[in-house]
Design a protein around this motif. Sequence first.
Motif, PDB file in Angstrom:
ATOM      1  N   SER A   1       4.419  -2.327  -2.634  1.00 25.52           N
ATOM      2  CA  SER A   1       2.448  -3.144  -2.126  1.00 25.52           C
ATOM      3  C   SER A   1       1.890  -2.537  -1.569  1.00 25.52           C
ATOM      4  CB  SER A   1       3.486  -4.646  -1.065  1.00 25.52           C
ATOM      5  OG  SER A   1       3.078  -3.026   0.775  1.00 25.52           O
TER       6      SER A   1
ATOM      7  N   GLY B   1       7.081   3.268   0.982  1.00 25.95           N
ATOM      8  CA  GLY B   1       6.545   1.963  -0.071  1.00 25.95           C
ATOM      9  C   GLY B   1       7.243   0.805  -0.489  1.00 25.95           C
TER      10      GLY B   1
ATOM     11  N   THR C   1       2.425   4.681  -2.236  1.00 27.10           N
ATOM     12  CA  THR C   1       3.014   2.691  -2.361  1.00 27.10           C
ATOM     13  C   THR C   1       4.158   2.174  -2.625  1.00 27.10           C
ATOM     14  OG1 THR C   1       1.779   2.545  -3.969  1.00 27.10           O
ATOM     15  CG2 THR C   1       0.299   1.621  -1.662  1.00 27.10           C
TER      16      THR C   1
ATOM     17  N   ARG D   1       5.228   2.366  -9.091  1.00 24.74           N
ATOM     18  CA  ARG D   1       2.976   2.691  -8.935  1.00 24.74           C
ATOM     19  C   ARG D   1       3.342   4.145  -9.143  1.00 24.74           C
ATOM     20  NH1 ARG D   1       3.105  -2.016  -8.815  1.00 24.74           N
ATOM     21  NH2 ARG D   1       1.959  -3.027  -6.669  1.00 24.74           N
TER      22      ARG D   1
ATOM     23  N   ARG E   1      -0.215  -2.286   1.459  1.00 25.31           N
ATOM     24  CA  ARG E   1       0.261  -1.143   2.726  1.00 25.31           C
ATOM     25  C   ARG E   1       1.596  -0.749   2.567  1.00 25.31           C
ATOM     26  NH1 ARG E   1      -3.309  -5.391   6.246  1.00 25.31           N
ATOM     27  NH2 ARG E   1      -5.729  -4.720   5.974  1.00 25.31           N
ATOM     28  N   PRO E   2       2.216   0.358   2.494  1.00 28.07           N
ATOM     29  CA  PRO E   2       3.403   0.928   3.315  1.00 28.07           C
ATOM     30  C   PRO E   2       3.451   1.223   4.280  1.00 28.07           C
ATOM     31  CG  PRO E   2       2.687   2.297   3.173  1.00 28.07           C
ATOM     32  CD  PRO E   2       1.482   1.733   2.372  1.00 28.07           C
TER      33      PRO E   2
ATOM     34  N   ARG F   1       2.185  -1.733   9.474  1.00 28.29           N
ATOM     35  CA  ARG F   1       1.686  -1.482   8.089  1.00 28.29           C
ATOM     36  C   ARG F   1       1.020  -0.508   7.842  1.00 28.29           C
ATOM     37  NH1 ARG F   1       4.269  -2.766   3.806  1.00 28.29           N
ATOM     38  NH2 ARG F   1       6.282  -4.549   4.042  1.00 28.29           N
TER      39      ARG F   1
END
Lengths: 159, 298
Positions: free
Chosen positions: B201, B198, B177, B135, B203-204, B248
């Motif tokens: 996904s 991260g 992330t 990412r 949501r880290p 998260r």
Amino acid sequence: MINVLPIATTMLAALLSIEPLHLDGYAALTPAFTLMATYYWTIYRPDLLSAPLLFLIGTIQDLLSGGLPGETAVTLLLARAILLPQRHYFVDRPFPFIWAGFTLLTGGAVLFSWALHSLLAAELLDLRGPVLRAVLTISAFPIASFLLGRSQRALIGAD
Amino acid sequence: MRISPARRAAIERMSLTLLVLISAVMIIIGKADQVAFQSLRNSLMDAAAPALEMLSRPPAALDAAAGRVRGFITVYRDNLRLAEENERLLGWQQVAMRLSAENAELRDLSKLVSEPAISFVTARVIADSGGAYARSVMVNAGRDNGVARGQAAMTGEGLVGRVAEVGSRAARILLITDLNSRVPVVVDGTRQRAILAGDNSARPSLRYVDAGGTMRIGDRIVTSGQGGVFPPGLPVGIVASVDTEGARVEPYATLSRVDYLRLVDYGLAEALPNPLSVAARGGKRAESGVGGPPTLRR
């Protein structure tokens, strides 16, 4: 001069792969455009897109995308290695047959990359994203194949 | 000179094997040593930036046009909402002005060292990572524009990531992330610290939460300033879920589609450890930089 078409289109596919499209979540699901171009040209004109060129384009894509250097290169090279001995089955076959071949190849490529990253991360990574990416790649193939076919017929002709 | 088909096939097989081997070695080196390909990446990024910038213009223009059409459709509703919001914000402005005056007075009284001046560069995203396992985004500003490694990348809503690689006219931002991102954070208004990690996904997750600490859904997460890479108090996100595996965080910024980023220089960029340091090479992430947050220096 027009024989650079396979190189140019595959390079363009590599740049398209990192193109931001301003769509939610698109980056993670971007279709594997480079694989489409590699598949097409390996079937129809493998002489114009050699292994060293695939290595170069794959490496450029990896370095530009911030991904693992060598990953795309090895995927494209393996695709060529698998496809080259079988290419005479695909030339002059109806499109659904070619599409089925690409589906198999994409499935293999996605599993390969998932296994590689899982191995490097030492844990089983989520497979849902990669599967969705494979579905998008397979769905987008007819358009890519059509465009590549038109440009090939217009500029270089068959082998 | 014509090469026989058998000979050509042999050459093809050999070159394929050799190139696959080279790629495999590159993968191993790239994984073991994150900076091995850095200078190559930076030069390539600079070389490709003009082409990527040109390619990224049509989708950006389309997006802008779509935004304008949407704007026309919702203009009446938006106007009502904005008028109401404006009224509310005018009230907050009064509060902010009073607090700002009070703050200046108290700073004066306590002889607090003033914070370093903040400067920022706004840059457009010209490429993203295009894959499931990383990412990051590339922006069209680099060293020539004053961008440096370690600067915070923000949108108006909150923290997006940090500058990880800098070329002369382009830079790569590692999003919060990404699997390799680690940001020291704190629950706003408490001393409850954690590391925002991260995992690719949306949501880290929060790791290394202080023993005995609890996270609740809706808690505001901000940077803690530990490690000296980011200043304390940058908004990151809110705790969106808590289960047995931990909490998260839903980032404030929409990370799945960022168009423009502000790369903010808090005067801390030097604090980011050199990537060639032993700690980084050993695969451990350097989380403790030099010195504490500047506001604490007396």
